[in-house]
Design a protein around this motif. Structure first.
Motif: not given
Length: 317
Positions: A130-138
């Motif tokens: 969650a802390k990495a802030g990655i929600a999509s492949y982009e």
């Protein structure tokens, strides 16, 4: 007298030769008192299941069998070719590449392996926190991402999924880590995401979710369709709610896990091994054991099936 002794010795020698020939004729089971199954890393599904399957073969076929740690799919195909193992876990796509001489096996096709059968879906999981802030492949662009060892099944999956999303390995800071190293690096914040191709729940991801809020990045439906159209050995997959303490289902894709074997193994031995595995699935405690069925064992297999395995599946049709 000397002639008589020589005659006796010659007869004994001939008898010994005939006995040895009889033992080895047709590649009898007598040649195989020990078998090795190459699996994967200690925190992946291959190794966990491999130990159980090795025990089943040891108990039912009475051939001492051990599960060995390895670098998984691609390395396992090479181990079979080099005679360092007799049975191997492998992704269906990697088994195809090996026999066809494509991708990581380009110019080095392996014609000495055959299939026992398919086991279960192997889910391609893009794991982050969650802390990495990655929600999509982009969102992966410019990030540190574990993609598995070069030539591994995970690496091939990562490469193809990045491709479908308009990226290459050059768009990320690729890290060649195994599952356990990926878990540790995600937990410490040394990497931002990790590709993990394994049956769910995967031990490394479960361990990570015990201390960290885990996020599995979804593969949107249109992208899944595009991937499957180009690479037909993929299938759509859904990671269920609560798999890693998640409150939502996550759409993704999968390939199949399968068992491959050296073609040198005798037909009767492989028949017994196949029968032992597919008729003792009740002894497999891992959730993926529920997927291991004789009626679906040849689904997704695109390499030669060993005659011993084929004989068993023909009987249970």
């Amino acid at each position: 007298m000397k002639k008589k002794k020589l005659g006796i010795l010659a007869a004994l020698g001939l008898s010994a030769t005939l006995i040895l020939s009889a033992c080895n004729a047709g590649g009898g089971d007598e040649e195989y008192k020990f078998l090795s199954i190459v699996t994967g890393g200690t925190t992946g599904t291959y190794y966990t299941l491999g130990g159980t399957i090795a025990q089943i073969i040891s108990d039912e076929v009475e051939v001492e069998t051990t599960a060995e740690v390895s670098q998984a799919s691609a390395a396992n195909m090479t181990a079979l070719k080099d005679g360092k193992a007799e049975i191997a876990f492998v992704q269906t796509d990697i088994a195809y590449y090996a026999t066809a001489g494509e991708f990581m096996f380009e110019g080095d096709a392996i014609d000495s392996i055959a299939a026992i059968g398919a086991l279960y879906p192997e889910t391609i999981q893009l794991v982050t926190t969650a802390k990495a802030g990655i929600a999509s492949y982009e969102d992966l662009k410019g990030k540190k991402v574990s993609v598995g060892a070069p030539g591994s099944g995970t690496f091939a999956n990562a490469e193809q999924l990045l491709e479908i999303h308009g990226m290459t390995m050059d768009d990320i800071e690729a890290q060649n880590l195994d599952f356990a190293e990926s878990q540790e690096s995600l937990q410490s914040g040394q990497i931002d995401a990790a590709f993990i191709t394994s049956g769910t729940p995967t031990g490394a991801v479960e361990a990570l979710s015990a201390t960290t809020d885990v996020v599995i990045v979804p593969v949107e439906d249109a992208k899944a369709n595009e991937l499957i159209e180009k690479y037909p050995y993929y299938a759509k997959e859904t990671i269920p709610v609560d798999t890693y303490k998640s409150t939502v289902e996550v759409p993704t894709v999968s390939v199949l896990a399968m068992l491959a074997v050296s073609k040198d193994l005798p037909e009767d031995l492989v028949y017994d091994i196949t029968k032992a595995i597919y008729e003792n699935t009740d002894k497999i405690q891992h959730p993926k054991g529920a997927f291991i069925k004789a009626e679906t064992a040849l689904d997704g297999i695109d390499i030669d099936v060993h005659p011993g395995a084929q004989k068993y599946f023909d009987e249970v049709k």
